[in-house]
Design a protein around this motif. Structure first.
Motif, PDB file in Angstrom:
ATOM      1  N   SER A  66       0.835  -1.215   0.000  1.00  0.00           N
ATOM      2  CA  SER A  66       0.000   0.000   0.000  1.00  0.00           C
ATOM      3  C   SER A  66       0.862   1.255   0.000  1.00  0.00           C
ATOM      4  O   SER A  66       0.575   2.232  -0.727  1.00  0.00           O
TER       5      SER A  66
ATOM      6  N   LEU B 200       0.585   3.803  -3.176  1.00  0.00           N
ATOM      7  CA  LEU B 200       0.036   5.143  -2.988  1.00  0.00           C
ATOM      8  C   LEU B 200       1.078   6.235  -3.223  1.00  0.00           C
ATOM      9  O   LEU B 200       0.729   7.359  -3.597  1.00  0.00           O
TER      10      LEU B 200
ATOM     11  N   ARG C 127     -10.749   8.011  -3.904  1.00  0.00           N
ATOM     12  CA  ARG C 127     -10.313   7.892  -2.503  1.00  0.00           C
ATOM     13  C   ARG C 127      -8.788   7.964  -2.403  1.00  0.00           C
ATOM     14  O   ARG C 127      -8.242   8.576  -1.477  1.00  0.00           O
ATOM     15  N   ALA C 128      -8.105   7.302  -3.344  1.00  0.00           N
ATOM     16  CA  ALA C 128      -6.641   7.332  -3.332  1.00  0.00           C
ATOM     17  C   ALA C 128      -6.126   8.760  -3.512  1.00  0.00           C
ATOM     18  O   ALA C 128      -5.127   9.155  -2.885  1.00  0.00           O
TER      19      ALA C 128
ATOM     20  N   SER D 265      -7.157   1.677  -1.129  1.00  0.00           N
ATOM     21  CA  SER D 265      -7.561   2.973  -0.557  1.00  0.00           C
ATOM     22  C   SER D 265      -8.661   2.876   0.503  1.00  0.00           C
ATOM     23  O   SER D 265      -8.591   3.590   1.520  1.00  0.00           O
TER      24      SER D 265
ATOM     25  N   ARG E 258      -7.733   4.182   4.272  1.00  0.00           N
ATOM     26  CA  ARG E 258      -8.447   5.333   4.832  1.00  0.00           C
ATOM     27  C   ARG E 258      -8.874   5.053   6.271  1.00  0.00           C
ATOM     28  O   ARG E 258      -8.778   5.922   7.144  1.00  0.00           O
TER      29      ARG E 258
END
Length: 435
Positions: free
Chosen positions: A32, A36, A57-58, A135, A139
């Protein structure tokens, strides 16, 4: 007599299963983080605009990279340390004191292969897709670890402040323009972007950093009309010129009273011709100043980006460039600015013009001294500096610290420069080759 408890009991399998689960979590956090941070925000934005909620969201998650990385690293370190502790206890129970060293070796291999290299390799290969997939979970992780991350962030900034280091996340954000320019140049060096495409894209990006005095036609090369000439002579000069718009001066060349458009002049002349009884005297009543447009002056420090916007806003393509004292320095057109993006634009009047750069049989380049260094670099893929001079002749004069004579030879920046022609104090032609 007491029987020894079996090693492979229920507790052993539960601990092994917990270690495996923690390694999976470690792989998730490692992948991740890579996904990201490596994902292109431009590609994520494109996918988000098409309705990809994961990409959207990313994008929101990566707006605060410091908080993102802090949360992911916290989660990754927690699961790695816990997995290592459980493995140490498990191996110590099975092998005694030697189990510590064995647990270290085994966990290092497992973490390196399955929790670091493997997930990060996948994340780099499919950065945008992986970022969109992880994502939602990331979050939640950020929200859960937010208080701890904020405390750690404050502690880190306090420690750095003791050593005089000031942290400002906003100042660390890469400039979008620099990132795009770097990606284009890298793509060209790797063969993915053609030279012509690279030049066009970089030319468009550079408009905001370049000024009109770098590409303007110098006043010594401007074709102008003396407003005091008879109308017939002015008409003949306009018809003989390859240009549609010509500045009009009166008294002295610095006193520009207007800019005449050939079509406007022809309309006025034709109207006079139709109304006149005697064709021989038809043009005598034409006042050139009435036909000419009001001159449009711009400072030489105006950026090309701003000047192009002004051209579009004013619906004009022609401007006269002046210095800080109001003295005429040259002229610039919308075509000149567009040529910085798409390259040289020629029409039926330009086809017979001399090529400013020509290759000789002995491998030299014969170059017009007035050719800009930028155009020369684009034509030859060289990297001559243009910080101190705009033209190739100006570069030679700057490096030589003198006005060279014909036949003089200089060597700098990895090239040999020979002055092939000179007129008065101007170097008009150079012979250049690689050393």
């Amino acid at each position: 007599m007491q029987t020894a408890s079996p090693i492979l009991d229920t507790a052993f399998w539960i601990t092994a299963a917990a270690i495996a689960a923690l390694l999976i979590l470690s792989a998730f956090f490692s992948g991740s983080e890579t996904a990201l941070t490596a994902a292109s925000r431009g590609k994520l934005r494109s996918q988000a605009d098409k309705g990809n909620r994961g990409a959207d969201r990313a994008l929101k998650i990566t707006e605060d990279n410091e908080r993102l990385i802090g949360s992911v690293l916290l989660g990754n370190n927690l699961v790695n340390i816990l997995a290592t502790s459980l493995a140490t206890a498990l191996f110590t129970r099975a092998f005694g004191e030697s189990g510590v060293a064995l647990a270290t070796l085994v966990m290092t291999l497992l973490v390196l292969i399955f929790a670091e290299v493997l997930p990060k390799t996948y994340a780099i290969t499919n950065a945008e897709r992986a970022a969109a997939l992880v994502s939602p979970v990331i979050r939640v992780v950020i929200l859960v670890f937010a208080p701890i991350v904020s405390a750690v962030r404050a502690l880190v900034r306090g420690i750095l402040a003791l050593f005089g280091v000031r942290t400002d996340p906003a100042s660390q954000i890469l400039a979008v323009r620099e990132e795009i320019a770097g990606a284009i140049s890298l793509g060209h060096s790797e063969g993915a972007v053609e030279k012509e495409d690279r030049d066009r894209l970089l030319g468009a990006l550079d408009l905001g950093d370049r000024t009109v005095d770098e590409i303007m036609r110098h006043r010594s090369d401007i074709e102008m009309i003396d407003g005091g000439l008879p109308p017939r002579d002015i008409l003949e000069q306009c018809l003989a010129s390859a240009h549609t718009r010509l500045p009009v001066w009166r008294g002295e060349a610095e006193n520009i009273i207007g800019v005449i458009h050939a079509k406007d002049l022809l309309r006025a002349m034709y109207a006079r011709f139709r109304e006149a009884d005697d064709p021989a005297t038809a043009f005598q009543g034409v006042n050139v100043q009435d036909v000419a447009m009001e001159p449009y002056f711009v400072p030489e420090t105006t950026t090309l980006d701003d000047q192009m916007r002004q051209f579009l806003r004013r619906h004009t393509h022609f401007a006269l460039v002046v210095d800080e004292y109001g003295s005429l320095q040259g002229l610039i057109t919308l075509e000149d600015i567009l040529e910085e993006i798409v390259g040289e634009i020629t029409d039926e009047f330009d086809l017979d013009a001399d090529n400013p750069i020509r290759r000789t049989e002995d491998g030299h380049f014969l170059i017009d001294g007035a050719m800009t260094i930028r155009d020369l670099n684009r034509a030859t893929d060289w990297n001559l500096p243009d910080d101190e001079a705009n033209t190739i002749a100006g570069l030679v004069i700057h490096e030589a610290q003198m006005i060279p004579t014909q036949g003089q030879v200089f060597s700098f920046h990895g090239f040999r420069f020979e002055v092939a022609a000179r007129e008065a104090n101007r170097v008009t032609r150079l012979k250049v080759r690689h050393l």
